[in-house]
Structure formats: C-alpha cells, structure tokens
Design a protein around this motif. Structure first.
Motif, short mmCIF file in Angstrom:
data_model
loop_
_atom_site.label_atom_id
_atom_site.label_comp_id
_atom_site.label_asym_id
_atom_site.label_seq_id
_atom_site.Cartn_x
_atom_site.Cartn_y
_atom_site.Cartn_z
N ARG A 31 0.83 -1.19 0.00
CA ARG A 31 0.00 0.00 0.00
C ARG A 31 0.86 1.24 0.00
O ARG A 31 1.77 1.37 0.80
N CYS A 33 0.94 5.46 0.38
CA CYS A 33 0.11 6.44 1.06
C CYS A 33 0.51 7.85 0.68
O CYS A 33 1.57 8.32 1.07
N ARG A 337 -4.09 -1.85 7.03
CA ARG A 337 -5.10 -0.83 7.37
C ARG A 337 -4.44 0.39 8.00
O ARG A 337 -4.86 1.53 7.73
N GLU A 340 -2.98 2.56 5.37
CA GLU A 340 -4.06 3.30 4.73
C GLU A 340 -4.43 4.54 5.55
O GLU A 340 -4.71 5.61 5.01
N ASP A 343 -2.33 7.44 5.12
CA ASP A 343 -2.77 8.16 3.92
C ASP A 343 -4.00 9.01 4.23
O ASP A 343 -4.03 10.22 3.97
N ASP A 344 -5.01 8.39 4.80
CA ASP A 344 -6.29 9.07 5.03
C ASP A 344 -6.13 10.36 5.83
O ASP A 344 -6.80 11.36 5.55
#
Length: 370
Positions: A31, A33, A337, A340, A343-344
C-alpha cells in the motif's frame, strides 16, 4: 505467454512519477500512502528539484522480498513457489520504506534510496525499531538550530513537550474518535474526551518534565481503559513486547484477544516511529535530541513526536483487529489498514506540523493545533 506478460497480468497498475513513466507495476499486497501537499523542507538533487517529503507517497512495506537495482531503477523481487515476480519501487516519490521479515537489500539500492532522501525502517517480528538515513545528503540546519536551545533548557523543553501533548489529546478525540466510530462502531467517546480534558488541565499546572510524564502515564492508561471497554476487554492491561508465543500458551479467549491487541499495538507503534523518524530526518533534526522522553534515550525525539499521533491511530485499530478476527493473519491485516490510515489522515504532514508547533512553543510563540 512470455514471462514479462505473466508478470504484468499479475499486478495492479498505479500512477507514478518513476522514471518519467505514467504507470508502473505494483502488487495488491503493498500500500502506498499519499501525504499532505505542503512543504516540509527544500531539497535539491542532480537533474532537478527533489520532491518535498510531504508531497511524496507516505510509506511502502515489504516482506520476503529482495530489493535491488536493475537498469537504474530500484525494484523488488518476490518469489513464491517457482515463480519470481518483479515490481518497481518509486524511490523518487517515496518517504519511508519499511523492510519486514525475510527482506534483503543491496548496497546499490541503499545508495539510490539515500540520494533520494528515502528514510529506511527495518522491522522484524512484531516490529523492531531500526531506522536509517543517508549522511551524504544535505539538509538545511534551520530547524536544528531552533531546537538546540529548547533541548538544552529544561523550562523550554517543558513548553515544547506541552505543545506536543496538546496535539496528542486533540488528535485522540478527533482522529481517534473517528476511527473508533468506523472500526469499533463506537457511538460516543465521552470517556476519551473527559480523559483528554483532565490531562490538558493537568498540563497547565505542570512544573517539570517528570511531572508531565506522570500525567502522561495516567492519560495513556485512561485511553487503554476506554478502548478496551469499547470491545468488552475491560481487564486489558498494556504488556509491551508480547509475542505470538505468549498467545499460544493461553486458553482463555479474552486473554488471547488481549495478548494479540498488545502485539498489534507494539507493531503499530514501530510503524508510527518510522513516520516520525522520516519527518525529523527530512527537517534535519537529530532524533536523539529528546524534549521529554529522556535525554539519554536513543532516538528519544522520535518517540516524543510519535506521541502526538500514534495512540489515536494504533489503539482503535489494534482493538478492532484483535477482537474482530476477520483474517488468518491479523498482523498483516492490521498493518495494511494502518498504512491506509497514514494516507487518510496525512500523518507525515501532521508530524511536521507538530514539530513546528513544538519549536514555536519553545520560543514562546503560539501555534494553532491541527
């Protein structure tokens, strides 16, 4: 079908600035980010300006891979059964590279990562905090010079530490509350808000760093208690360093969940330390110049800075994964997660903001809390 065609068909394609190509191969297990779009520092490299740390992809985690250079590109190879698959590492657009279990890296790849100011964090079983950055790249010394008098003066260190703790309580009630609502289905976080308000009142009357650390310990216990209560683990106790072997010796289902939650918190904390270390390194601030986690503790400032955001991210997610049991590999699920969430919520940029607030507080100036 050729080996190259098979390799392309087994990957997900994503947009990248690597080597001037608009697309690059990327496996679904990893992932990337993006982080906030504002400047952390000015960096230059041969051939043009280097991307600012807060404009880059935040983090990439690899395990059981071989990282090497091929044709001037950094790539990593994953071998499963009899197939070897190769993917690009967008090192010119990456802030932190986490190397997990079973991963090797060549000297040439290390050199290219260093030239592009990529922070390298090595994590073993459960996450072992080893952070590396090149000493050959130039970084402006402005932030270091501002921190030096704060580091040397206990009164100024206290002001800076209080600023970090104020960021911590706000992010717990905002970001932590949002993650709890989404991951734990928490309908209200009145307990977290009350604990934060009590901590902030105590901070206003703090006389020294030792007293602050005492208040911080009480606040941390309150947060563990609140999140444990949200998932029915009211007997939760923090046990740093718990490994998988501890869970194997336990028969009680609740005790197994508690042991797993402790392991996930450890792992999440180390990932947060990587983000914190990258922010400090990009700003040219030595990680050992702690303001409240012990003047002799190695990398103390990394822990100081990570405190401003790690509990808000790690705790609700660790308890959710530990009690949800939706995966045969809960650590992998948790890690994916969490990256993520980096990133969020644009965590790397928020870490840089906290550094600036810390410096302003030490200089006797006010700063907004983000």
């Amino acid at each position: 079908m050729s080996a190259r065609s098979r390799r392309r068909s087994s990957t997900v394609r994503y947009r990248s600035a690597l080597m001037g190509s608009p697309w690059s191969a990327h496996p679904p297990s990893c992932r990337f980010c993006p982080t906030a779009r504002h400047a952390a520092s000015t960096m230059q490299r041969k051939g043009g300006p280097r991307l600012l740390i807060t404009d880059r992809e935040g983090a990439l985690y690899l395990e059981r891979a071989r990282v090497h250079v091929e044709g001037g590109r950094i790539v990593y190879t994953i071998t499963d059964d009899e197939n070897a698959r190769e993917f690009n590492v967008p090192h010119v657009n990456l802030a932190v590279l986490f190397l997990g279990q079973g991963t090797s890296i060549t000297q040439e790849a290390m050199r290219l990562l260093g030239e592009e100011h990529v922070h390298l964090a090595v994590t073993g079983t459960g996450g072992t905090p080893m952070h590396m950055g090149a000493l050959t790249t130039y970084t402006a010394t402005g932030h270091f010079r501002r921190l030096l008098p704060i580091y040397r003066d206990p009164a100024l260190s206290l002001k800076a530490a209080i600023a970090v703790m104020n960021h911590r309580t706000l992010r717990m009630t905002t970001i932590g509350g949002q993650i709890a609502a989404r991951e734990l289905r928490a309908r209200q976080i009145d307990g977290l808000k009350a604990a934060g308000a009590k901590f902030e009142i105590a901070l206003k009357g703090c006389r020294d760093v030792a007293q602050l650390l005492g208040y911080e310990g009480e606040y941390s216990k309150a947060c563990y208690r609140e999140f444990g209560g949200m998932v029915g683990l009211k007997s939760f106790r923090r046990n740093a360093g718990a490994g998988p072997s501890d869970e194997e010796r336990i028969d009680d289902p609740e005790a197994i969940c508690i042991a797993l939650a402790n392991r996930l918190i450890d792992h999440g904390n180390y990932l947060c330390y990587g983000m914190s270390g990258a922010a400090l390194w990009a700003l040219g601030i030595p990680p050992h110049m702690s303001i409240f986690h012990g003047k002799t503790r190695a990398g103390g400032l990394v822990f100081d800075l990570a405190d401003s955001f790690k509990d808000a991210l790690v705790l609700p997610l660790a308890f959710a994964v530990a009690t949800g049991r939706k995966s045969d590999d809960p650590e992998k699920q948790f890690r994916a997660r969490l990256i993520e969430i980096f990133d969020d919520y644009k965590i790397l940029a928020k870490a840089v903001d906290t550094v600036e607030a810390m410096l302003l507080a030490g200089e006797g100036k006010s700063a907004t809390v983000d």
